[in-house]
Scaffold this active site. Structure first.
Site, PDB file in Angstrom:
ATOM      1  CG  HIS A  57      -1.879   1.152   1.233  1.00 18.28           C
ATOM      2  ND1 HIS A  57      -3.250   0.977   1.204  1.00 18.28           N
ATOM      3  CD2 HIS A  57      -1.693   2.489   1.231  1.00 18.28           C
ATOM      4  CE1 HIS A  57      -3.849   2.154   1.191  1.00 18.28           C
ATOM      5  NE2 HIS A  57      -2.917   3.103   1.215  1.00 18.28           N
ATOM      6  CG  HIS A  59      -0.946   6.951  -1.664  1.00 17.97           C
ATOM      7  ND1 HIS A  59      -2.236   7.141  -2.122  1.00 17.97           N
ATOM      8  CD2 HIS A  59      -1.059   6.266  -0.498  1.00 17.97           C
ATOM      9  CE1 HIS A  59      -3.090   6.592  -1.258  1.00 17.97           C
ATOM     10  NE2 HIS A  59      -2.396   6.063  -0.261  1.00 17.97           N
ATOM     11  CD  GLN A 152      -6.708  11.019  -1.372  1.00 13.33           C
ATOM     12  OE1 GLN A 152      -5.634  10.453  -1.358  1.00 13.33           O
ATOM     13  NE2 GLN A 152      -7.540  10.960  -0.331  1.00 13.33           N
ATOM     14  CG  HIS A 210      -7.386   4.608   0.928  1.00 10.59           C
ATOM     15  ND1 HIS A 210      -6.910   4.102  -0.241  1.00 10.59           N
ATOM     16  CD2 HIS A 210      -6.345   5.284   1.502  1.00 10.59           C
ATOM     17  CE1 HIS A 210      -5.627   4.444  -0.380  1.00 10.59           C
ATOM     18  NE2 HIS A 210      -5.258   5.161   0.663  1.00 10.59           N
ATOM     19  CD  GLU A 213      -6.133   6.956   6.026  1.00 12.54           C
ATOM     20  OE1 GLU A 213      -6.614   7.141   4.894  1.00 12.54           O
ATOM     21  OE2 GLU A 213      -4.932   7.151   6.291  1.00 12.54           O
ATOM     22  CG  ASP A 309      -0.475   5.187   3.447  1.00 14.09           C
ATOM     23  OD1 ASP A 309      -0.818   5.146   2.255  1.00 14.09           O
ATOM     24  OD2 ASP A 309      -1.192   5.657   4.345  1.00 14.09           O
TER      25      ASP A 309
HETATM   26  N1  17E Z   1      -4.701   9.338   0.944  1.00 14.46           N
HETATM   27  C1  17E Z   1      -5.508   8.913   1.937  1.00 14.46           C
HETATM   28  O1  17E Z   1      -6.745   9.011   1.824  1.00 14.46           O
HETATM   29  N2  17E Z   1      -4.966   8.365   3.054  1.00 14.46           N
HETATM   30  C2  17E Z   1      -3.648   8.264   3.178  1.00 14.46           C
HETATM   31  N3  17E Z   1      -3.147   7.718   4.298  1.00 14.46           N
HETATM   32  C3  17E Z   1      -2.788   8.712   2.145  1.00 14.46           C
HETATM   33  C4  17E Z   1      -3.361   9.233   1.036  1.00 14.46           C
HETATM   34  C5  17E Z   1      -1.303   8.615   2.301  1.00 14.46           C
HETATM   35 FE   FE2 Z   2      -3.207   5.173   1.522  1.00 10.13          FE
END
Ligand code: 17E
Ligand code: FE2
Length: 432
Positions: A57, A59, A152, A210, A213, A309
């Site tokens: 995982h 980016h 995103q 995702h 989070e 990440d």
């Molecule tokens: N985008 C997101 O939604 N969450 C993250 N931890 C990262 C990017 C790095």
């Molecule tokens: Fe991520």
């Protein structure tokens, strides 16, 4: 018979000391002693030979962009996403490619030869995606790169998000992404997952969202992922990344959830570097650690892996792409520190991550498998984690693609500088 590559005196994870022979990019023999010549020979000197580290995982479109559009002052996920939205218009295909390639070299030189990267597709010009599609090809001798079409800014909350997601799959993304907890409402989050699962089915791609989070204990989208997975028969093809809210659920709900996660054969990817600093930002004390219930999920028989990440991006200002940093940090945060637990942490950045990425059929140290492996400067995985050992030789399809020398550190004893190794003295010490 002459082999292409021979590794002598390698310590496997099960403790065996072996020679390992490679021909035509595959492992062709693993024996205590191989009496044959090879075009190239490595003496591992009893050090650990492991399957490559796997970064499940990251980016790569955002890697190394930290500071480009100002620094993340609050340290929150939300400011990270805002900073990233301001960064995107500054990027070109060429600059994204350059940063991604250098980052991949950082990962690979430290033992990670398989990488799954999310790529933001909330961009009508697909700058990041066009860059990463080229990078996937241009770097294929170094790493196996999987690309996740990652919305995103939302599938429903970003204008045309669903269409952009689908177009990204047509352009060649390997995996479908989503971000339900970021959508405007709970209902939109659920609907966004339906859309993502529908695309996964229609385009026959795995899914990696995702998910949850946040520290919000009301964020419960991973249950929707489990339900959609079971309903559509996609067991084993779905990953929920982050799921940090699980650290805040009540135990009765978490226990019920575990049953469904297991039946759905969902993999969970926890990301210690990012989530240890992004989460808990609205807490005073006690302050949450930011990670999902890694230890309990593992005990329940659910596949869990660690990801890094970020490497120097709007969410996380540090890092060198060393997966051992992620593993080491995760080990501490989720307390996988018992004697038998420490070697398990190695699984979280190797086999468990490979399982999450669906590549187990071509991963591992076995005769017939692709010759992908890494020799670390440590006797075993326990020491490799403790010492954050360098990767001395990284081998991809039988070719040495990165190498390092063991660092030489010297300490002054009386008038002499003597080399030290961070190993416990054994021979000759007699304790009472
Ligand atoms: N985008 C997101 O939604 N969450 C993250 N931890 C990262 C990017 C790095
Ligand atoms: Fe991520």
């Amino acid at each position: 018979m002459a082999y292409d590559l021979l590794v002598r005196n390698a310590r496997l994870r099960d403790g065996r000391l072996v020679d390992l022979a490679v021909s035509a990019g595959r492992i062709v023999a693993i024996e205590p002693r191989i009496a044959a010549e090879a075009a190239e020979t490595i003496d591992a000197g009893g050090r650990l030979l492991s399957p490559p580290l796997v970064e499940p995982h990251c980016h790569l479109d955002a890697a190394l962009t930290e500071g480009l559009a100002g620094h993340n002052r609050t340290g929150t996920l939300l400011e990270g996403i805002q900073r990233w939205a301001q960064t995107k218009p500054l990027l070109t295909v060429e600059t994204v490619k350059e940063r991604a390639k250098r980052t991949i070299e950082w990962y690979a030189s430290q033992g990670a030869l398989v990488i799954r990267s999310h790529v933001d597709v909330c961009d009508p010009n697909f700058v990041g995606l066009r860059a990463l599609l080229e990078v996937r090809e241009e770097m294929r001798d170094l790493v196996d790169l999987q690309l996740v079409a990652f919305p995103q800014e939302g599938i429903l909350s970003y204008p045309g998000g669903g269409e952009l997601l689908e177009e990204a799959l047509r352009m060649g993304c390997d995996v479908v992404g989503a971000i339900p907890h970021y959508e405007m409402t709970r209902e939109m989050g659920v609907e966004s997952l339906r859309i993502a699962f529908e695309l996964a089915e229609r385009y026959d791609r795995p899914l990696d969202a995702h998910c949850d989070e946040t520290d919000d204990d009301q964020s419960r989208f991973v249950e929707v992922m489990a339900a959609e997975t079971i309903r559509r028969g996609l067991q084993g093809r779905v990953v929920a990344s982050h799921t940090t809210a699980m650290g805040s659920y009540n135990n009765a709900y978490a226990f019920k959830l575990f049953g469904w996660l297991k039946r759905a054969e969902l993999s969970i990817v926890a990301n210690p570097p990012d989530n240890s600093i992004l989460q808990g930002r609205f807490d005073t004390y006690p302050k949450r650690r930011g990670l999902t219930r890694v230890k309990e999920l593992l005990e329940y028989g659910i596949n869990v892996a660690f990801g890094h990440d970020s490497v120097m991006d709007p969410w996380y200002p540090l890092g060198t792409g060393n997966m051992l940093h992620a593993a080491w940090l995760g080990l501490h945060l989720v307390q996988l520190s018992g004697y038998e637990e420490i070697p398990l942490v190695w699984d979280l950045v190797t086999t468990n991550a490979a399982r999450a990425l669906g590549i187990l059929d071509r991963y591992g140290i076995d005769v017939g498998k692709p010759a992908d492996f890494v020799v670390f400067d440590a006797a075993n995985e326990r020491d490799a984690l403790r010492m954050l050992a360098p990767a001395l030789w990284c081998v991809k399809r039988g070719r040495i693609v990165a190498r390092a020398s063991a660092p030489r550190v010297e300490i002054r004893r009386a008038d002499e500088f003597v080399p030290i190794r961070y190993e416990r003295p054994g021979e000759g010490l007699v304790d009472r």
